[in-house]
Design an enzyme around this catalytic site. Structure first.
Site, mmCIF file in Angstrom:
data_model
loop_
_atom_site.group_PDB
_atom_site.id
_atom_site.type_symbol
_atom_site.label_atom_id
_atom_site.label_comp_id
_atom_site.label_asym_id
_atom_site.label_seq_id
_atom_site.Cartn_x
_atom_site.Cartn_y
_atom_site.Cartn_z
ATOM 1 N N ASN A 59 -3.373 0.727 -0.022
ATOM 2 C CA ASN A 59 -2.301 0.648 -1.016
ATOM 3 C C ASN A 59 -2.936 0.086 -2.279
ATOM 4 O O ASN A 59 -3.222 -1.104 -2.355
ATOM 5 C CB ASN A 59 -1.185 -0.271 -0.491
ATOM 6 C CG ASN A 59 -0.114 -0.538 -1.539
ATOM 7 O OD1 ASN A 59 -0.114 0.080 -2.603
ATOM 8 N ND2 ASN A 59 0.787 -1.466 -1.237
ATOM 9 N N LYS B 117 -1.705 -0.366 -5.112
ATOM 10 C CA LYS B 117 -0.788 -1.134 -5.973
ATOM 11 C C LYS B 117 -0.996 -0.733 -7.439
ATOM 12 O O LYS B 117 -1.278 0.439 -7.711
ATOM 13 C CB LYS B 117 -0.955 -2.636 -5.722
ATOM 14 C CG LYS B 117 -0.793 -2.967 -4.231
ATOM 15 C CD LYS B 117 -0.631 -4.441 -3.943
ATOM 16 C CE LYS B 117 -0.479 -4.646 -2.433
ATOM 17 N NZ LYS B 117 -0.260 -6.046 -2.058
ATOM 18 N N HIS C 227 8.144 -1.777 0.539
ATOM 19 C CA HIS C 227 7.103 -2.813 0.430
ATOM 20 C C HIS C 227 7.753 -4.110 -0.059
ATOM 21 O O HIS C 227 8.678 -4.071 -0.877
ATOM 22 C CB HIS C 227 6.009 -2.355 -0.544
ATOM 23 C CG HIS C 227 4.794 -3.231 -0.473
ATOM 24 N ND1 HIS C 227 4.738 -4.451 -1.087
ATOM 25 C CD2 HIS C 227 3.626 -3.074 0.179
ATOM 26 C CE1 HIS C 227 3.558 -5.012 -0.826
ATOM 27 N NE2 HIS C 227 2.865 -4.195 -0.059
ATOM 28 N N GLU D 192 6.882 -6.147 -2.179
ATOM 29 C CA GLU D 192 6.869 -6.314 -3.637
ATOM 30 C C GLU D 192 8.023 -5.535 -4.283
ATOM 31 O O GLU D 192 8.562 -5.944 -5.305
ATOM 32 C CB GLU D 192 5.493 -5.894 -4.193
ATOM 33 C CG GLU D 192 4.438 -6.940 -3.835
ATOM 34 C CD GLU D 192 3.023 -6.421 -3.633
ATOM 35 O OE1 GLU D 192 2.709 -5.308 -4.087
ATOM 36 O OE2 GLU D 192 2.233 -7.145 -2.996
ATOM 37 N N GLU E 200 4.133 -6.326 7.496
ATOM 38 C CA GLU E 200 3.395 -7.074 6.478
ATOM 39 C C GLU E 200 4.079 -8.413 6.242
ATOM 40 O O GLU E 200 5.035 -8.491 5.450
ATOM 41 C CB GLU E 200 3.363 -6.281 5.165
ATOM 42 C CG GLU E 200 2.623 -4.968 5.262
ATOM 43 C CD GLU E 200 2.042 -4.540 3.913
ATOM 44 O OE1 GLU E 200 0.862 -4.195 3.892
ATOM 45 O OE2 GLU E 200 2.751 -4.588 2.898
ATOM 46 N N GLY F 34 -2.045 -10.678 -0.061
ATOM 47 C CA GLY F 34 -2.805 -11.102 -1.230
ATOM 48 C C GLY F 34 -3.127 -12.582 -1.256
ATOM 49 O O GLY F 34 -3.546 -13.115 -2.283
ATOM 50 N N SER G 200 -3.894 -9.221 3.901
ATOM 51 C CA SER G 200 -5.242 -9.783 3.906
ATOM 52 C C SER G 200 -6.137 -9.233 5.021
ATOM 53 O O SER G 200 -6.943 -9.969 5.586
ATOM 54 C CB SER G 200 -5.178 -11.313 3.948
ATOM 55 O OG SER G 200 -4.511 -11.815 2.797
HETATM 56 P P1 13P Z 1 -3.575 -7.400 0.693
HETATM 57 O O1 13P Z 1 -4.430 -6.616 1.681
HETATM 58 O O2 13P Z 1 -4.163 -7.474 -0.670
HETATM 59 O O3 13P Z 1 -3.171 -8.713 1.268
HETATM 60 O O4 13P Z 1 -2.212 -6.546 0.509
HETATM 61 C C1 13P Z 1 -1.537 -6.123 1.625
HETATM 62 C C2 13P Z 1 -0.472 -5.178 1.200
HETATM 63 O O5 13P Z 1 0.502 -5.583 0.579
HETATM 64 C C3 13P Z 1 -0.644 -3.755 1.516
HETATM 65 O O6 13P Z 1 0.524 -3.044 1.268
#
Ligand code: 13P
Length: 266
Positions: free
Chosen positions: A23, A25, A110, A112, A182, A188, A226
């Site tokens: 992803n 982002k 997601h 976010e 997740e 992150g 992560s």
């Molecule tokens: P990270 O791997 O940067 O923690 O992000 C995970 C994520 O949100 C994947 O959709």
């Protein structure tokens, strides 16, 4: 003009092997993507049997993926989709539009999106339906916040989030989704769930899926938060972890490929 939709490269079910999805982002540029995608498709790891990989990119880069990844085993998709199909919805991107670019996947729900765009469970369910209607595979994200975990609400939260989607689908459609667990506190942050914590929630999600039928229980349940080359083998060794949804580490070819390699049968 006839449009050829090549959205058929989605991995079908956990028996097909692990699924590793990047992803990206809000990252990328035409030149940077060219280098990253070029390095990924040059690697023999992605053609190995037993692991499937995809990248979910910002909308404008779907056209680049369609061009660069034509004939390649690396699949691609979007990170979101509109809950609407067409009409006066300024700024929205509809599922059939994404499918026209050969995308196999679209992420929905997601954390976010849920947090920064106030997406409700009902919206996530509607988006899931739009993705399925367009012939693509939705990657449905669920996960608890740190406060929810600390108050012992993890299972209740992911149950509410997943069931909102499952309740909107027939068993036949539900068998075509991918689920991603997740935990919000692991995204992150460099703080990953332990493999035991991940397995516990994945087993719970599997039971919810099984309540909808054996074919639904066979969908991929990915872990995200992560995931790095140094913890992927351990996470992927869990019986109900069918691959990963990778954020930061998907932006470096070497790391993403190492995580894909961790998904190979062993
Ligand atoms: P990270 O791997 O940067 O923690 O992000 C995970 C994520 O949100 C994947 O959709």
């Amino acid at each position: 003009m006839t449009t050829v939709v090549t959205a058929a490269t989605a991995a079908t079910g956990r028996t097909a092997g692990k699924l590793v999805v990047g992803n990206w982002k809000l990252h990328g540029s035409l030149a940077g993507n060219q280098a990253l995608l070029g390095a990924l498709i040059a690697s023999p790891v992605l053609s190995a049997k037993g692991v499937h990989a995809a990248v979910c990119v910002p909308f404008p880069y779907l056209a680049q993926c369609q061009q660069v990844l034509a004939g390649q085993v690396l699949a691609y998709g979007a990170q979101d989709v509109s809950a609407e199909t067409k009409g006066a919805f300024t700024g929205e991107v509809a599922a059939p539009m994404i499918a026209e670019f050969g995308a196999a996947y679209a992420i929905v729900g997601h954390s976010e999106r849920r947090t920064y765009h106030a997406e409700s469970d009902a919206t996530v369910a509607a988006k899931t339906l739009r993705v399925l209607d367009a012939g693509m595979t939705p990657i449905v994200c669920v996960g608890e916040t740190l406060a929810e975990r600390e108050s012992g609400d993890t299972n209740a939260v992911v149950t509410r989030q997943l069931n909102a989607v499952l309740d909107a689908l027939t068993a036949e459609l539900a068998a075509r989704i991918v689920v991603a667990y997740e935990p919000v506190w692991a995204i992150g942050t460099g703080r990953t769930a332990t493999s035991a914590q991940a397995q516990e929630v994945h087993a719970h999600l599997r039971a919810l899926l099984r309540a909808k039928g054996e074919a639904v229980a066979a969908v991929h349940v990915l872990y995200g938060g992560s995931v790095k080359p140094d913890n992927a083998v351990e996470l992927f060794s869990m019986p109900d972890v069918d691959g990963g949804l990778i954020g930061g580490a998907a932006l470096k070819a070497e790391d993403f490929l190492a995580i894909c390699e961790a998904g190979l049968p062993r």
